[in-house]
Each structure stands twice: as C-alpha cells, then as structure tokens.
Design a protein around this motif. Structure first.
Motif, PDB file in Angstrom:
ATOM      1  N   PRO A  74       1.352  -1.583  -0.060  1.00  0.00           N
ATOM      2  CA  PRO A  74       0.101  -0.034  -0.001  1.00  0.00           C
ATOM      3  C   PRO A  74       0.856   1.083   0.229  1.00  0.00           C
ATOM      4  O   PRO A  74       1.964   1.355   0.394  1.00  0.00           O
ATOM      5  N   ALA A  75       0.491   2.474  -0.224  1.00  0.00           N
ATOM      6  CA  ALA A  75       0.870   3.323  -0.698  1.00  0.00           C
ATOM      7  C   ALA A  75       1.573   4.000   0.995  1.00  0.00           C
ATOM      8  O   ALA A  75      -0.038   3.846   1.838  1.00  0.00           O
ATOM      9  N   GLU A  76       2.215   4.367   1.401  1.00  0.00           N
ATOM     10  CA  GLU A  76       2.445   5.079   2.045  1.00  0.00           C
ATOM     11  C   GLU A  76       1.790   6.140   3.167  1.00  0.00           C
ATOM     12  O   GLU A  76       2.960   7.684   2.861  1.00  0.00           O
ATOM     13  N   GLY A 101       2.492  -0.738   8.787  1.00  0.00           N
ATOM     14  CA  GLY A 101       2.079  -2.535   8.066  1.00  0.00           C
ATOM     15  C   GLY A 101       3.543  -2.666   6.876  1.00  0.00           C
ATOM     16  O   GLY A 101       3.192  -3.973   6.564  1.00  0.00           O
ATOM     17  N   ASN A 102       3.956  -1.299   6.635  1.00  0.00           N
ATOM     18  CA  ASN A 102       4.030  -2.185   5.944  1.00  0.00           C
ATOM     19  C   ASN A 102       5.860  -2.242   5.979  1.00  0.00           C
ATOM     20  O   ASN A 102       5.779  -3.701   5.261  1.00  0.00           O
ATOM     21  N   ALA A 103       6.157  -2.424   6.671  1.00  0.00           N
ATOM     22  CA  ALA A 103       7.338  -2.334   7.809  1.00  0.00           C
ATOM     23  C   ALA A 103       7.057  -3.796   7.736  1.00  0.00           C
ATOM     24  O   ALA A 103       7.940  -4.639   7.968  1.00  0.00           O
ATOM     25  N   ASP A 149      19.014  -5.100   7.234  1.00  0.00           N
ATOM     26  CA  ASP A 149      19.112  -4.690   6.088  1.00  0.00           C
ATOM     27  C   ASP A 149      17.442  -3.421   6.851  1.00  0.00           C
ATOM     28  O   ASP A 149      17.307  -2.408   6.196  1.00  0.00           O
ATOM     29  N   TRP A 150      16.920  -4.355   6.638  1.00  0.00           N
ATOM     30  CA  TRP A 150      14.888  -4.200   7.130  1.00  0.00           C
ATOM     31  C   TRP A 150      15.218  -2.855   8.683  1.00  0.00           C
ATOM     32  O   TRP A 150      14.459  -1.536   8.335  1.00  0.00           O
ATOM     33  N   LEU A 151      16.011  -3.672   9.702  1.00  0.00           N
ATOM     34  CA  LEU A 151      16.175  -2.070  10.560  1.00  0.00           C
ATOM     35  C   LEU A 151      16.869  -0.477   9.923  1.00  0.00           C
ATOM     36  O   LEU A 151      16.270   0.373  10.222  1.00  0.00           O
ATOM     37  N   GLU A 152      18.002  -0.646   9.181  1.00  0.00           N
ATOM     38  CA  GLU A 152      18.515   0.446   8.633  1.00  0.00           C
ATOM     39  C   GLU A 152      17.367   1.447   7.791  1.00  0.00           C
ATOM     40  O   GLU A 152      17.196   2.582   7.403  1.00  0.00           O
ATOM     41  N   GLU A 157      11.046   7.053  13.870  1.00  0.00           N
ATOM     42  CA  GLU A 157      10.035   6.845  14.316  1.00  0.00           C
ATOM     43  C   GLU A 157       9.586   5.194  15.671  1.00  0.00           C
ATOM     44  O   GLU A 157       9.296   5.141  16.278  1.00  0.00           O
ATOM     45  N   PHE A 158       9.646   4.808  14.645  1.00  0.00           N
ATOM     46  CA  PHE A 158       9.240   3.077  14.625  1.00  0.00           C
ATOM     47  C   PHE A 158      10.453   2.322  15.351  1.00  0.00           C
ATOM     48  O   PHE A 158      10.214   1.209  15.729  1.00  0.00           O
ATOM     49  N   ARG A 159      11.425   2.925  15.416  1.00  0.00           N
ATOM     50  CA  ARG A 159      12.862   1.757  16.583  1.00  0.00           C
ATOM     51  C   ARG A 159      12.746   1.930  17.948  1.00  0.00           C
ATOM     52  O   ARG A 159      12.636   2.762  18.396  1.00  0.00           O
ATOM     53  N   LEU A 160      13.008   0.573  18.804  1.00  0.00           N
ATOM     54  CA  LEU A 160      12.916   1.620  19.654  1.00  0.00           C
ATOM     55  C   LEU A 160      14.059   2.179  20.483  1.00  0.00           C
ATOM     56  O   LEU A 160      14.530   2.842  19.937  1.00  0.00           O
ATOM     57  N   GLY A 161      13.569   2.891  21.357  1.00  0.00           N
ATOM     58  CA  GLY A 161      14.318   3.814  22.404  1.00  0.00           C
ATOM     59  C   GLY A 161      13.814   5.104  21.900  1.00  0.00           C
ATOM     60  O   GLY A 161      14.536   5.885  22.270  1.00  0.00           O
TER      61      GLY A 161
END
Length: 170
Positions: A74-76, A101-103, A149-152, A157-161
């Motif tokens: 889906p378009a973000e 959702g895409n992540a 790669d997924w994490l990078e 905003e979606f990363r821990l901390g």
C-alpha cells in the motif's frame, strides 16, 4: 483472541482464499479508483501477514507462494490523503500509519525465509537417531543481513528507544 490457533488458521485460510478469488493478490488498476486500489492492497497484505504468522506458529505451510503475488505494498499515506481522483502526498515531516504496516510486511517476509531455510520441510536426512538437517551458514548470514537491512530502512519513529507519539505506539 480465544487462542484457538487451529480455528484461526482455518479463518485466515478462508480470508486468503477469498482474497485470491477476488484477485487482491494481483496488481490490477483497471477501472479502480485510488481508494479501491489502496483498499484492495491493504486487505490483501493484512491477510497475507496473518497467513504467514499463524502458519509459522502452527508449523504448517503457507497457503500461497511469494511467486504468485505481484501486488504492490500500500501507498504510505493516511486515508485522508486518498481521494477518488488521486493520492495526495503526506505533509512534510509526517509519517503515515501505513508505513508501520508495510514494515511489518517486510518483517513477515524475513520470517517466511527463516521458516523456509532454518526449518525446512524438505531436505531433512533420516539417520539412525531420527531426523537431522544442516542449516547453511550462508543462509543464516543472508537472513541476518536481511534483518539488518530491514532495521536500517525502518523509519526512526518506529525504532526502539525513539520518541514516538502515543498514536504511533499502538
């Protein structure tokens, strides 16, 4: 919510089969306005994620192969930026809820790869002490690289901390 995973697997299978019959797994834009196109994408990818997740939990095969899917993610953009005529850009500095959702779809793809290569159905040897198998070190490194790669690519905003508004925490 009732923790009846086998029943959930059946319902997700019905939902996925229905979405396949509707052609939601195909990238088709003929005669569909942007609202319908994006709704089709969102429904398909939610059901697909559920299929991957529940199949993995139960140790059962996924209903369909990735090679059978050509639907785009889906378009973000949030709902209010999708009209019958076009998809408007998100305001500068704002992140769409669909980005999460895409992540998650991309993470489920990695999970499917783990199941395929680390817990294979085929390729197990039957020895005197039961079934054994070897996992290629190269495959493990490939999966680790995919996760990195997924994490990078994951928005900050979606990363821990990271500081995140309450709306995004959910």
């Amino acid at each position: 919510a009732s923790a009846k995973m086998a029943t959930c697997y059946s319902y997700v299978g019905i939902a996925l089969t229905s979405s396949l019959r509707m052609g939601l797994h195909r990238c088709v834009s003929v005669n569909f306005n942007p609202i319908v196109r994006e709704t089709r994408k969102r429904i398909f990818w939610v059901v697909r994620k559920m299929d991957t997740y529940i199949s993995t939990l139960l140790g059962l095969p996924k209903t369909m192969n990735d090679e059978d899917i050509d639907q785009d993610l889906p378009a973000e953009v949030d709902d209010e930026y999708i009209t019958k005529d076009k998809i408007l850009p998100m305001p500068e500095g704002q992140l769409s809820m669909i980005a999460a959702g895409n992540a998650h779809v991309r993470l489920m793809r990695i999970l499917a790869k783990v199941v395929k290569y680390v817990y294979p159905i085929k390729g197990m040897e039957h020895g005197s002490s039961g079934q054994t198998y070897m996992v290629s070190h190269a495959r493990i490194r490939e999966i680790e690289a995919d996760l990195q790669d997924w994490l990078e690519q994951l928005p900050v905003e979606f990363r821990l901390g990271s500081e995140c508004p309450p709306k995004r925490v959910r």
